[in-house]
Design an enzyme around this catalytic site. Sequence first.
Site, PDB file in Angstrom:
ATOM      1  CG  HIS A 165     -12.661  -8.344  -5.081  1.00 15.22           C
ATOM      2  ND1 HIS A 165     -13.155  -8.232  -3.807  1.00 15.22           N
ATOM      3  CD2 HIS A 165     -13.603  -9.003  -5.798  1.00 15.22           C
ATOM      4  CE1 HIS A 165     -14.345  -8.797  -3.751  1.00 15.22           C
ATOM      5  NE2 HIS A 165     -14.646  -9.272  -4.949  1.00 15.22           N
ATOM      6  CD  GLU A 220      -3.100  -1.173   0.470  1.00 19.23           C
ATOM      7  OE1 GLU A 220      -3.278  -0.196  -0.284  1.00 19.23           O
ATOM      8  OE2 GLU A 220      -3.901  -2.141   0.549  1.00 19.23           O
TER       9      GLU A 220
HETATM   10  P1  NAD Z   1      -5.372  -7.384  10.376  1.00 25.11           P
HETATM   11  O1  NAD Z   1      -6.071  -6.350  11.124  1.00 25.11           O
HETATM   12  O2  NAD Z   1      -6.035  -8.714  10.231  1.00 25.11           O
HETATM   13  O3  NAD Z   1      -3.926  -7.616  11.019  1.00 25.11           O
HETATM   14  C1  NAD Z   1      -3.074  -8.571  10.465  1.00 25.11           C
HETATM   15  C2  NAD Z   1      -2.553  -9.552  11.515  1.00 25.11           C
HETATM   16  O4  NAD Z   1      -1.542  -8.923  12.265  1.00 25.11           O
HETATM   17  C3  NAD Z   1      -3.590 -10.027  12.519  1.00 25.11           C
HETATM   18  O5  NAD Z   1      -3.330 -11.383  12.806  1.00 25.11           O
HETATM   19  C4  NAD Z   1      -3.302  -9.172  13.752  1.00 25.11           C
HETATM   20  O6  NAD Z   1      -3.677  -9.831  14.934  1.00 25.11           O
HETATM   21  C5  NAD Z   1      -1.809  -9.020  13.667  1.00 25.11           C
HETATM   22  N1  NAD Z   1      -1.252  -7.801  14.236  1.00 25.11           N
HETATM   23  C6  NAD Z   1      -1.695  -6.537  14.061  1.00 25.11           C
HETATM   24  N2  NAD Z   1      -0.843  -5.663  14.590  1.00 25.11           N
HETATM   25  C7  NAD Z   1       0.146  -6.388  15.167  1.00 25.11           C
HETATM   26  C8  NAD Z   1       1.334  -6.041  15.857  1.00 25.11           C
HETATM   27  N3  NAD Z   1       1.706  -4.778  16.010  1.00 25.11           N
HETATM   28  N4  NAD Z   1       2.099  -7.048  16.327  1.00 25.11           N
HETATM   29  C9  NAD Z   1       1.750  -8.350  16.106  1.00 25.11           C
HETATM   30  N5  NAD Z   1       0.676  -8.736  15.425  1.00 25.11           N
HETATM   31  C10 NAD Z   1      -0.124  -7.760  14.967  1.00 25.11           C
HETATM   32  O7  NAD Z   1      -5.011  -6.950   8.891  1.00 25.11           O
HETATM   33  P2  NAD Z   1      -4.609  -5.578   8.184  1.00 25.11           P
HETATM   34  O8  NAD Z   1      -3.784  -5.983   7.037  1.00 25.11           O
HETATM   35  O9  NAD Z   1      -4.116  -4.569   9.138  1.00 25.11           O
HETATM   36  O10 NAD Z   1      -6.017  -5.052   7.663  1.00 25.11           O
HETATM   37  C11 NAD Z   1      -6.754  -5.745   6.699  1.00 25.11           C
HETATM   38  C12 NAD Z   1      -8.181  -5.248   6.776  1.00 25.11           C
HETATM   39  O11 NAD Z   1      -8.187  -3.859   6.509  1.00 25.11           O
HETATM   40  C13 NAD Z   1      -9.111  -5.896   5.778  1.00 25.11           C
HETATM   41  O12 NAD Z   1     -10.299  -6.239   6.432  1.00 25.11           O
HETATM   42  C14 NAD Z   1      -9.387  -4.800   4.767  1.00 25.11           C
HETATM   43  O13 NAD Z   1     -10.666  -4.899   4.185  1.00 25.11           O
HETATM   44  C15 NAD Z   1      -9.270  -3.576   5.621  1.00 25.11           C
HETATM   45  N6  NAD Z   1      -8.930  -2.347   4.903  1.00 25.11           N
HETATM   46  C16 NAD Z   1      -9.678  -1.261   5.156  1.00 25.11           C
HETATM   47  C17 NAD Z   1      -9.384  -0.065   4.516  1.00 25.11           C
HETATM   48  C18 NAD Z   1     -10.173   1.163   4.850  1.00 25.11           C
HETATM   49  O14 NAD Z   1      -9.974   2.193   4.193  1.00 25.11           O
HETATM   50  N7  NAD Z   1     -11.021   1.123   5.858  1.00 25.11           N
HETATM   51  C19 NAD Z   1      -8.305   0.014   3.645  1.00 25.11           C
HETATM   52  C20 NAD Z   1      -7.543  -1.122   3.419  1.00 25.11           C
HETATM   53  C21 NAD Z   1      -7.865  -2.316   4.059  1.00 25.11           C
END
Ligand code: NAD
Length: 368
Positions: A253, A185
Amino acid sequence: MAVIPVELAGRPYEVHVGAGLLAELVTHCRGRLRKRGVPIITDANVHSAWGDVVENALRDAGHEPHWRILPPGEATKSWEQLAATVNWLLQLEVERGDHILALGGGVIGDLTGFAAAILKRGCHFIQLPTTLLAQVDSSVGGKTAINTPAGKNLVGAFHQPSLVLADLAALETLPARELRAGYAEVVKYGLIGDPAFFTWCEQNGPALLDGNAALREYAVAHSVKAKARIVAEDERETIGTRALLNLGHTFGHALEAETGFSDRLLHGEGVALGMILAARYSARIGLMGAGEAERAAEVIEAAGLPARLSELGLECDGKTLAAHMLHDKKMDAGTLPFVLMKGIGHAFLARDVMLDDVAAFLEQELAD
Ligand code: NAD
Ligand code: GLY
């Protein structure tokens, strides 16, 4: 520390980027935590890694944290967890003027933000993003959502946070695969509209992923500035600027759908490969040079992210992948807008892409 304003009329807020912000959380919240009790939503992994730091930060300032610790993973963005979370907030007697804390990655941020959007018709929340993806993308801009059996992020609301604290120290405990997925990203901002930043990623990406703190701070702050500009211009994705953030997402997707939205392909990994496919498809239809498309692929590959469709070992054809795109939430009156590129840093929204041609292209990529 960098402080980046998100200039939304009537609802401006700041994104703070720096190391150690969770430990200093109450100072940064500057009076927003107006009661002793503070509701905080997280997942079990993040709680193990950062629960003590946040607990101590709140208790040292005289607050009592009320934790809601959810299972990690995409499945948490569900109606069931949303309902249970809203009921929990109601039991805590959270009022509109209170702030709910969201400590975690995009899953926790999206679910908490949506709960905050509907609780008492809208109350405040503060994003404490702990993944690179959440720090550079999902915690900023107010998109909140859950998934339903019909698809991902199909139910949600635009609801802006009051503050975002992106603590770079959190990235120290993030699994390397999640860090790489979030880095896709970062590269996206270069590919969309910032060729100089893309060159910066070419030069600094591997060192950033290896742990260089100054490079991480620069990349997160630069990405947040880009996102803040885009959100201020087109908060609700109505004029097309914000839609450019979907670069790689239509292809991605389809790949996520084909792999069952599972750990086989993380969202950021799908976006990484999706951006390369968008670049290669742009080259195929003569919008950009093939050499430039391969430059995009090299940055992704150098980060250890999937750069070839054939790497995924999918047992499907191009038509099947293209068919997943028909269920994309960006479908608009029977057409699917695609973010394509006229060169690195020159993304645009194409509305005349032929799905049959995309299927033929994907068929070739599957075989390559
Ligand atoms: P996530 O929230 O699932 O986190 C990824 C993994 O990392 C999880 O297992 C979590 O427990 C772990 N984790 C998180 N922070 C940690 C840390 N500091 N130390 C150890 N482990 C940690 O995934 P993500 O990639 O952060 O987010 C993906 C989600 O975001 C999807 O649902 C997607 O649809 C959404 N998203 C939303 C937007 C938006 O604009 N709202 C944009 C992009 C993605
Ligand atoms: N992550 C895409 C957006 O915020 O619009």
